[in-house]
Scaffold this motif. Structure first.
Motif, mmCIF file in Angstrom:
data_model
loop_
_atom_site.group_PDB
_atom_site.id
_atom_site.type_symbol
_atom_site.label_atom_id
_atom_site.label_comp_id
_atom_site.label_asym_id
_atom_site.label_seq_id
_atom_site.Cartn_x
_atom_site.Cartn_y
_atom_site.Cartn_z
ATOM 1 N N SER A 81 -3.016 -3.762 -6.231
ATOM 2 C CA SER A 81 -4.386 -4.269 -6.282
ATOM 3 C C SER A 81 -5.019 -4.342 -4.901
ATOM 4 O O SER A 81 -6.206 -4.042 -4.741
ATOM 5 N N ASP A 82 -4.232 -4.698 -3.876
ATOM 6 C CA ASP A 82 -4.786 -4.805 -2.534
ATOM 7 C C ASP A 82 -5.093 -3.426 -1.941
ATOM 8 O O ASP A 82 -6.023 -3.272 -1.150
ATOM 9 N N HIS A 83 -4.330 -2.407 -2.339
ATOM 10 C CA HIS A 83 -4.657 -1.043 -1.902
ATOM 11 C C HIS A 83 -5.919 -0.543 -2.602
ATOM 12 O O HIS A 83 -6.752 0.126 -1.987
ATOM 13 N N GLU A 86 -8.854 -1.994 -0.728
ATOM 14 C CA GLU A 86 -9.168 -1.373 0.557
ATOM 15 C C GLU A 86 -9.762 0.028 0.363
ATOM 16 O O GLU A 86 -10.472 0.538 1.241
ATOM 17 N N THR A 215 3.805 -6.577 -5.533
ATOM 18 C CA THR A 215 2.366 -6.540 -5.826
ATOM 19 C C THR A 215 1.939 -5.309 -6.614
ATOM 20 O O THR A 215 0.749 -5.041 -6.744
ATOM 21 N N PRO A 245 -1.299 -1.740 0.659
ATOM 22 C CA PRO A 245 -2.404 -1.514 1.587
ATOM 23 C C PRO A 245 -1.918 -1.091 2.970
ATOM 24 O O PRO A 245 -0.740 -1.228 3.294
#
Length: 281
Positions: A81-83, A86, A215, A245
């Motif tokens: 999700s964090d990638h 970004e 994650t 990320p």
């Protein structure tokens, strides 16, 4: 077990890493580390081999891709999700699936060739899942029964080709040498939890990626089950499960991309490390 392949390109021999980190030659036992030898039966047979009975390989030979004759090289996009954030994209409601050409596969420490005219070659450390048992319409709860083990993958990507030149992602992911695989295949019995592995990547000593498989949006059992609903997974197929990320294209306000002469190092806890020098094609 840590299984690997060593030797010149196209002439790799099968090997095993012993408990002391010595490379042992398996070529007197099996012909290769591939779909025919990483089945449950094949791995059970290899587990009975005493590493001390195998010849020690002297020196530091080139390591090839840890799986030979990979049938399908399947990749999952935007699986962290964090990638996704970004990259300016939403987390997909179902896994993004694309194929990477098998001609992109290379050894973990081979040079990565930046394509002619490329200005946006990027990096992605990823957990590789190696299939060891045929999987078709598999349930989540049974999915890991079909996994032989895990490895490190650098899903090298050319972002202009991938995102700005129309069509699918394949052409931005499949350039020659864009698929370093290895250094070894770590059998699943040595990986307590594939969803709890630290992963990292550095360029010229600067750490850009520092994440964990915790994650992942879609975990390993789900991905194996999900893919098996669309096509049969065969022993020797490899799934590259997405990246955390820290990719170059996600750096704001000025993205960073790879240049000839740079060195990329990456690794996943318990699965080993890769080192690649960037060269111009």
């Amino acid at each position: 077990m840590k299984l690997l392949r060593f030797g010149d390109v196209g002439n790799e021999k099968p090997g095993m890493l012993d408990a002391d980190g010595k490379l042992r030659d398996l070529s007197g036992v099996v012909g290769d580390i591939d779909g025919s030898t990483i089945t449950p039966e094949g791995l059970a047979s290899l587990a009975k081999v005493d590493p001390a009975s195998l010849p020690v390989v002297d020196g530091s030979p080139r390591l090839g891709p840890c799986v030979g004759r990979i049938g399908k090289f399947i990749c999952i996009g935007l699986n962290y999700s964090d990638h996704a954030a970004e990259s300016g994209m939403d987390v997909p409601p179902e896994p993004v699936v694309f194929l990477k050409a098998t001609s992109a596969i290379c050894g973990p420490n081979d040079d990565v060739r930046i394509p002619r005219g490329s200005e946006k070659t990027d990096w992605e450390v990823e957990l590789g899942v190696v299939i060891g048992k045929t999987a078709k319409y598999v349930d989540d709860k049974d999915a890991l029964d079909h996994v032989a083990g895990y490895c490190v993958i650098n899903d090298v990507s050319e972002r202009e080709y991938q995102l700005q030149r129309s069509g699918t992602w394949t052409k931005g992911k499949s350039c020659d040498t864009f698929g370093p695989v290895g250094p070894w295949l770590v059998t699943k019995d040595e990986v307590a939890d594939p969803q709890d592995l630290h992963m990292w990547l550095e360029v010229d000593g600067k750490r850009y990626q520092d994440g964990t498989t915790k994650t992942m949006v879609y975990n390993v059992p789900f991905l194996v089950s999900y893919l098996s609903q669309f096509f049969t997974l065969h022993p020797g197929d490899v799934i590259s499960t997405g990246t955390p990320p820290g990719v170059g294209s996600g750096i704001k306000p000025n993205p960073v991309f790879l240049k000839a002469g740079q060195t990329v190092r990456l690794g996943i806890a318990g699965l080993g490390e890769q080192t690649q020098k960037m060269v111009q094609d």
